[in-house]
Design an enzyme around this catalytic site. Structure first.
Site, PDB file in Angstrom:
ATOM      1  N   HIS A  77       0.833  -1.210   0.000  1.00  0.00           N
ATOM      2  CA  HIS A  77       0.000   0.000   0.000  1.00  0.00           C
ATOM      3  C   HIS A  77       0.864   1.256   0.000  1.00  0.00           C
ATOM      4  O   HIS A  77       0.541   2.240  -0.642  1.00  0.00           O
ATOM      5  CB  HIS A  77      -0.902  -0.040   1.232  1.00  0.00           C
ATOM      6  CG  HIS A  77      -1.942   1.022   1.258  1.00  0.00           C
ATOM      7  ND1 HIS A  77      -3.118   0.922   0.555  1.00  0.00           N
ATOM      8  CD2 HIS A  77      -1.989   2.207   1.902  1.00  0.00           C
ATOM      9  CE1 HIS A  77      -3.848   2.005   0.764  1.00  0.00           C
ATOM     10  NE2 HIS A  77      -3.186   2.799   1.575  1.00  0.00           N
ATOM     11  N   TYR A 121       4.794   0.288  -2.796  1.00  0.00           N
ATOM     12  CA  TYR A 121       4.717  -0.124  -4.203  1.00  0.00           C
ATOM     13  C   TYR A 121       5.867  -1.065  -4.585  1.00  0.00           C
ATOM     14  O   TYR A 121       6.353  -1.031  -5.700  1.00  0.00           O
ATOM     15  CB  TYR A 121       4.678   1.106  -5.125  1.00  0.00           C
ATOM     16  CG  TYR A 121       3.429   1.927  -4.932  1.00  0.00           C
ATOM     17  CD1 TYR A 121       2.227   1.525  -5.513  1.00  0.00           C
ATOM     18  CD2 TYR A 121       3.429   3.083  -4.168  1.00  0.00           C
ATOM     19  CE1 TYR A 121       1.062   2.252  -5.332  1.00  0.00           C
ATOM     20  CE2 TYR A 121       2.272   3.812  -3.971  1.00  0.00           C
ATOM     21  CZ  TYR A 121       1.095   3.404  -4.545  1.00  0.00           C
ATOM     22  OH  TYR A 121      -0.056   4.111  -4.359  1.00  0.00           O
ATOM     23  N   GLU A 169      -8.384   6.523  -4.772  1.00  0.00           N
ATOM     24  CA  GLU A 169      -7.901   5.736  -3.641  1.00  0.00           C
ATOM     25  C   GLU A 169      -8.835   4.539  -3.466  1.00  0.00           C
ATOM     26  O   GLU A 169     -10.048   4.675  -3.544  1.00  0.00           O
ATOM     27  CB  GLU A 169      -7.904   6.603  -2.384  1.00  0.00           C
ATOM     28  CG  GLU A 169      -7.496   5.866  -1.145  1.00  0.00           C
ATOM     29  CD  GLU A 169      -6.075   6.172  -0.688  1.00  0.00           C
ATOM     30  OE1 GLU A 169      -5.323   6.767  -1.481  1.00  0.00           O
ATOM     31  OE2 GLU A 169      -5.737   5.807   0.434  1.00  0.00           O
ATOM     32  N   HIS A 175     -10.474   1.543  -1.168  1.00  0.00           N
ATOM     33  CA  HIS A 175     -10.754   1.117   0.205  1.00  0.00           C
ATOM     34  C   HIS A 175     -11.487  -0.221   0.157  1.00  0.00           C
ATOM     35  O   HIS A 175     -12.529  -0.397   0.773  1.00  0.00           O
ATOM     36  CB  HIS A 175     -11.564   2.182   0.960  1.00  0.00           C
ATOM     37  CG  HIS A 175     -10.735   2.908   1.971  1.00  0.00           C
ATOM     38  ND1 HIS A 175     -11.211   3.343   3.173  1.00  0.00           N
ATOM     39  CD2 HIS A 175      -9.432   3.250   1.956  1.00  0.00           C
ATOM     40  CE1 HIS A 175     -10.234   3.941   3.849  1.00  0.00           C
ATOM     41  NE2 HIS A 175      -9.160   3.907   3.125  1.00  0.00           N
ATOM     42  N   ASN A 176     -10.902  -1.155  -0.604  1.00  0.00           N
ATOM     43  CA  ASN A 176     -11.579  -2.419  -0.870  1.00  0.00           C
ATOM     44  C   ASN A 176     -11.680  -3.302   0.368  1.00  0.00           C
ATOM     45  O   ASN A 176     -12.753  -3.787   0.705  1.00  0.00           O
ATOM     46  CB  ASN A 176     -10.829  -3.190  -1.963  1.00  0.00           C
ATOM     47  CG  ASN A 176     -10.661  -2.362  -3.225  1.00  0.00           C
ATOM     48  OD1 ASN A 176     -11.431  -1.431  -3.454  1.00  0.00           O
ATOM     49  ND2 ASN A 176      -9.669  -2.667  -4.024  1.00  0.00           N
ATOM     50  N   ASP A 236      -6.136  14.046   0.735  1.00  0.00           N
ATOM     51  CA  ASP A 236      -4.990  14.020  -0.183  1.00  0.00           C
ATOM     52  C   ASP A 236      -5.034  15.224  -1.131  1.00  0.00           C
ATOM     53  O   ASP A 236      -4.005  15.809  -1.464  1.00  0.00           O
ATOM     54  CB  ASP A 236      -5.025  12.738  -1.035  1.00  0.00           C
ATOM     55  CG  ASP A 236      -4.273  11.600  -0.365  1.00  0.00           C
ATOM     56  OD1 ASP A 236      -3.617  11.855   0.658  1.00  0.00           O
ATOM     57  OD2 ASP A 236      -4.347  10.467  -0.870  1.00  0.00           O
ATOM     58  N   GLN A 246     -11.061   2.045  10.219  1.00  0.00           N
ATOM     59  CA  GLN A 246     -11.178   3.351  10.848  1.00  0.00           C
ATOM     60  C   GLN A 246     -12.632   3.830  10.851  1.00  0.00           C
ATOM     61  O   GLN A 246     -13.447   3.391  10.059  1.00  0.00           O
ATOM     62  CB  GLN A 246     -10.354   4.393  10.090  1.00  0.00           C
ATOM     63  CG  GLN A 246      -8.993   3.950   9.665  1.00  0.00           C
ATOM     64  CD  GLN A 246      -8.999   3.295   8.294  1.00  0.00           C
ATOM     65  OE1 GLN A 246      -9.780   2.402   8.035  1.00  0.00           O
ATOM     66  NE2 GLN A 246      -8.113   3.746   7.438  1.00  0.00           N
ATOM     67  N   ASP A 254      -1.532  14.795   4.584  1.00  0.00           N
ATOM     68  CA  ASP A 254      -2.586  14.038   5.261  1.00  0.00           C
ATOM     69  C   ASP A 254      -1.953  12.927   6.099  1.00  0.00           C
ATOM     70  O   ASP A 254      -0.917  12.391   5.751  1.00  0.00           O
ATOM     71  CB  ASP A 254      -3.494  13.414   4.202  1.00  0.00           C
ATOM     72  CG  ASP A 254      -4.522  12.465   4.800  1.00  0.00           C
ATOM     73  OD1 ASP A 254      -5.047  12.786   5.886  1.00  0.00           O
ATOM     74  OD2 ASP A 254      -4.806  11.423   4.184  1.00  0.00           O
ATOM     75  N   ASP A 269      -5.385   6.790 -12.227  1.00  0.00           N
ATOM     76  CA  ASP A 269      -5.852   5.408 -12.312  1.00  0.00           C
ATOM     77  C   ASP A 269      -6.036   4.797 -10.936  1.00  0.00           C
ATOM     78  O   ASP A 269      -5.433   5.231  -9.952  1.00  0.00           O
ATOM     79  CB  ASP A 269      -4.878   4.565 -13.139  1.00  0.00           C
ATOM     80  CG  ASP A 269      -3.476   4.566 -12.545  1.00  0.00           C
ATOM     81  OD1 ASP A 269      -3.322   4.133 -11.394  1.00  0.00           O
ATOM     82  OD2 ASP A 269      -2.531   5.006 -13.229  1.00  0.00           O
ATOM     83  N   GLY A 301      -1.979   7.876  -9.200  1.00  0.00           N
ATOM     84  CA  GLY A 301      -2.535   6.540  -9.318  1.00  0.00           C
ATOM     85  C   GLY A 301      -2.547   5.814  -7.995  1.00  0.00           C
ATOM     86  O   GLY A 301      -2.007   6.291  -6.996  1.00  0.00           O
TER      87      GLY A 301
END
Lengths: 753, 222
Positions: free
Chosen positions: A45, A48, A89, A91-92, A113, A244, A272, A500, A537
């Protein structure tokens, strides 16, 4: 120091090799707090580590990681001294276990962000994927769960976005069995900033105060980023406390206080508190500025007494930010934040560097070079393998299929939840707050924002077709960029830049990494060909569950710029309009536009074959033509032909206005291909009677135009092909199929209940 | 003529009202912080929409007790124009300046879309210019107006119903008697769920909100 047992780092997602590297970088074993911080910063996360090599296909990304960093590359100038910033972003994973809060905090995080670049957030978009919500398309239990996730994710996005006062203007929702165990929730935020006011996240100026801003820190969300970097399983439900909790009211106050504080000029840098809040903000801000920081955690506003350094550094409590002010100017920032009822407290200072030193209860808990955490993570080279299904899909033949009639097929397509009206979703979103929305979700191929202070308009769209990507990742990647670009061109905007959201399964499986690598290559090649910078992205891996891995799902967020916002056109036909088709010349493939398409999937229940490839120079000329046509006021409506082909998209244009139409479509070799084939680069337009030559005069070379019919007040929708009537239906039937599908599925009696 | 646009923590239509009043209606407007206790420089008050105090208690309940509300009450009593839209309407009801209450929509969902409303009386500055149905957006989760059957009779007897939802777009929240907006006894205070400040120029899809906001100019002239 006590030797760290392997389970201490393995349980946090760090490998033996990574742990050894941490010890090497430190010259000793890490403290528990340091270990926690490394595990977050070295998660996929944040680091990368598994995607960097592939992401460098994006030329702007490559330049950025080799040079100045990504942040300034992310601002798109739009004229009048203004710039646009945007980002997606995911948040899956939080949304899979706690859909309302997972989705809400995804929105909150992406807003911050954008805010920390000095921009006012002016629009939200979202791209959502769920498992099937219709009875019979999965087990009763799974369908029930999918409905629950869908309902609560939408409510969570609404709950945060509406309260925080940023309009949600566009989005997409697709349902497919492969998302059953792992829904996708990607939120996109767009902000606008005066170019001279763009802010940095690179801390500077030894001795400058470091301020903690916003809500206090609690124990929520600890290890959210590590959680996002592993696969969901039966234990994931137990991780609900890792999710959260969002407070959109505090989020709104934070937006206003931050913009007011930035306007004073007292703030030198700001970021942030995203993943692992204090960890990422302190390490990344000091690393970006090549400085150090000393942080005294005793000064951090805490929600409960006795929180350890570990808790404070790893908490993902929401609505917090970190900033550095110019010397002696911290009082100005504190005063503004207190006016808005928010914390603003000096928690440390910038040092000459390069170390980040964190103390708690007067004890040094962290002493590490910031760049070891941000840049030290070893890059992983993962194996790639072309899967068998890909080769089979080439051989798929559309001959010998058993087709129902075109009337039935069209109604089935319109009633498929993935294609049906999303009114049930977007009416729950405030689409108009800020009073800059010139075209709302559902009224056109892209939303249009008309920002104050310019005549220009911003066209926004987020889009992705995972079935195409699954069956042909490279072509699917090309198509994702082309379709999003075509969408903004359809409202009259010049495609300008993209962002993306890249969602895949476990990248350590060779075929998943192949899907990732090939599709990113496609995205990058199309972006290059259309001269679209990829300005930001997001990568989300490990999207799988006991129901399997997701379809590879790259989503493209597109920005287009209209010279005059007032000129934008929607996608609904008017009662007297003529209907025409714009397209570039093509060679039709052997699967004649049906491969990997909605007709096969939704009507015949077959998922196979290859999508038709786009022609990149043709796409560019098509977009130029559309921009010229809208600017000249020649076309009054435009709609890209995508899922469900020409007949489905014609129906959508007729439904919008509730009128009838009669059209003769060109034959593509068989009825199903002519009506439902998905050929990229085909756009339906509405124009005034007798203005064919005016339309032709705006076309770029190589773009064909032909009239196919006209709208009328009959209330009947009729399409002929090869001189034979193929579709003949009341528009009211189309409307019913299209608008009832999602409310009916949601309100249907719970299966098996 | 100067309109006070009150900002509570969590208001989010304050800036929309500010710009619409100044740029599209052409009156002076200024932001007033919720802690302000003197509005003597102003001739009218606009209570904007949003989520004051997060709406974490009942919608508008906290804002109704904010320091600035004493002045808003004085304005109402003295017959000066006060308009509250969406959350502003909820604040006026919670403050007891307008009758009734706003409850969760019958759908249990937030709803954002265009609706049509029709003026029910000519006796207020907000409705006297309205001679046709108006197309104005709503955006709320708690906009179901309730006043009980006695309350409704009182509103009807005293001519206090300002607007009702009409036409195909229907009643978006389940309000009693399709009520979209109500007046105080004197007619100088209007509360309504639709957002007139969001319908003030063609690019927003409708300019009909100006016909309501025009009441501010009328009062200034009178």
């Amino acid at each position: 120091m006590v030797k760290t047992p392997p389970e201490a780092y393995l349980s946090k997602g760090l490998s033996h090799e990574e742990f050894d590297e941490i010890c090497r970088l430190l010259g000793r074993e890490p403290s528990p707090t340091e270990l926690g911080m490394f595990s977050v910063q070295w998660s996929e996360h944040c680091s990368y580590k598994r995607s960097r090599a592939v992401l460098s296909y994006f030329s702007q990304y490559k330049k950025a990681i080799e040079g100045e960093g990504l942040e300034n590359a992310g601002v798109v100038p739009i004229g009048d001294g203004l710039g646009v910033v945007m980002k997606v972003e995911s948040h899956n994973h939080p949304s899979a276990v706690e859909p309302y809060q997972g989705a809400a905090t995804g929105v909150g995080g992406i807003i911050r962000d954008i805010l920390t670049m000095g921009a006012r957030p002016i629009a939200l978009l979202n791209s959502l994927r769920f498992g099937p919500i219709r009875k019979g398309e999965a087990s009763d239990e799974v369908v029930r769960r999918n409905r629950y996730l869908f309902d609560h994710v939408v409510a969570g996005i609404a709950g945060y976005g509406n309260c925080v006062g940023v309009p949600t203007v566009a989005g997409e929702v697709v349902f497919h069995p492969r998302y059953g165990g792992n829904p996708l929730v990607n939120a996109m935020c767009v902000g606008i900033v005066a170019l001279e006011s763009v802010t940095t996240a690179a801390a500077a100026g030894p001795g400058n105060p470091v301020l903690y801003l916003g809500s206090s820190t609690g124990r929520d969300g600890i290890h959210g980023a590590s959680f996002a970097s592993e696969t969901l399983d039966e234990d994931s439900e137990a991780k609900r406390p890792n999710v959260q909790i969002g407070d959109p009211f505090a989020g709104k106050l934070l937006i206003e206080a931050t913009l007011e504080a930035l306007a004073t000029g007292a703030i030198q840098s700001i970021q942030d508190m995203g993943a692992a809040g204090l960890t990422c903000s302190t390490t990344e801000m000091s690393a970006k500025g090549s400085v150090g920081m000393e942080i005294d955690l005793d000064r951090v506003p805490a929600r409960e007494p006795g929180m350890s350094a570990y808790d404070l550094m790893l908490s993902e409590s929401q609505e917090r930010m970190l900033c550095v002010t110019h010397p002696g100017r911290e009082g100005e920032v504190i005063e503004i934040f207190e006016k808005w009822g928010l914390h603003a407290r000096v928690v440390g200072e910038v040092t000459a560097g390069p170390r980040l030193v964190v103390t708690r209860f007067s004890r040094k808990e962290v002493d590490v070079e910031s760049k070891a955490m941000t840049d030290g993570c070893p890059v992983q080279n993962l194996a790639i393998e072309e899967p068998e299904y890909y080769r089979r899909a080439t051989a798929f033949s559309i001959d010998g299929l058993d087709h129902p009639g075109a009337n039935d097929s069209l109604l089935r397509l319109l009633a498929a939840p993935s294609l049906a009206s999303k009114r049930w979703v977007f009416e729950q979103f405030d689409q108009q707050v800020q009073t800059q929305t010139a075209l709302v979700a559902g009224a056109g191929d892209a939303a249009v924002i008309a920002p104050r202070g310019t005549r220009r308009g911003l066209a926004l769209k987020i889009d992705g077709n995972a079935r195409y990507v699954y069956f042909d990742p490279y072509v699917g990647g090309l198509l994702a960029v082309c379709e999003a670009a075509r969408n903004v061109a359809c409202v009259g905007a010049r495609p300008t830049a993209l962002t993306d959201g890249l969602n895949y399964g476990d990248p350590t499986r060779p075929h998943v990494y192949w899907q990732f690598e090939r599709s990113v290559r496609g995205l990058a090649d199309a972006a290059e060909a259309l001269a679209l910078p990829v300005v930001s992205g997001n990568v989300s891996f490990f999207n799988e569950s006991e129901l399997g891995e997701i379809l590879p799902t790259p989503m493209v967020g597109m920005l287009g710029v209209l010279e005059e916002a007032e000129r934008r056109v929607g996608s609904s036909l008017g009662p007297d309009m003529e209907i025409g088709v714009l397209e570039y010349p093509r060679t039709v493939g052997p699967q004649r536009g049906l491969g990997a398409g909605s007709y096969l999937a939704e009507v015949l229940g077959i998922e196979d074959g290859r999508p038709e490839a786009p022609d990149l120079p043709g796409e560019k000329r098509l977009a130029e033509s559309l921009v010229a046509l809208v600017a000249a006021g020649t076309i009054l409506a435009a709609h890209d032909v995508s899922d469900g082909g020409l007949a489905t998209c014609l129906a959508e244009m007729a439904i919008g206005a509730g009128i009838g139409l009669e059209a003769e479509v060109v034959s593509r070799g068989c009825v199903e291909s002519s009506l439902f084939g998905e050929f990229p680069g085909v756009v339906l337009v509405g124009y005034r009677r007798g203005e064919e030559s005016r339309v032709r005069s705006s076309l770029a070379p190589g773009i064909d135009f032909r009239r196919i019919g006209s709208a009328n007040g009959s209330g009947v929708f009729r399409i002929t092909e090869n001189g034979t009537t193929r579709v003949d239906l009341r528009v009211s039937k189309l409307v019913e199929a299209w608008t009832r599908a999602i409310p009916d599925a949601i309100l249907a009696e719970s299966p098996g209940a | 003529m100067k309109v006070a646009v009150v900002r509570f923590p969590g208001s989010n239509c304050d800036q929309d009202a500010f710009h619409s009043l100044r740029e599209d209606l052409g009156v002076q407007a200024e932001y007033v912080w919720y802690e302000e206790t003197d509005l003597s420089d102003y001739q009218a008050v606009f209570l904007p929409g949003g989520f004051s105090y997060g709406d974490y208690l009942r919608c508008g309940a906290m804002a109704a007790r904010a320091p600035v509300m004493d002045e808003v009450r004085r304005f109402a009593r003295e017959g000066r124009p006060v308009i509250g839209s969406c959350n502003g309407f909820q604040v006026l009801c919670e403050a007891g300046i307008l009758p009734g209450a706003l409850m969760r929509n019958t759908s249990e969902k937030f709803v954002c879309r265009d609706v049509w409303i029709e003026a029910q009386t000519k006796r207020s500055p907000w409705t006297s210019q309205v001679d046709r149905p108006l197309q104005i957006p709503v955006a709320h989760g708690e906009g179901r107006y309730v006043c009980g059957s006695d309350g409704l009779k009182k509103l009807q007897d005293k001519d206090q119903i300002a607007f009702r939802y009409v036409g195909e777009s229907g009643n978006p929240n389940g309000s009693e008697f399709d009520i979209a907006g109500v007046l105080n006894l004197e007619g100088n205070v209007l509360g309504l769920m639709p957002h007139p400040e969001r319908a003030t120029k063609p690019i927003l899809g409708s300019s009909d909100g100006l016909m309501i906001l025009f009441g501010l100019k009328l009062v200034a002239a009178g």
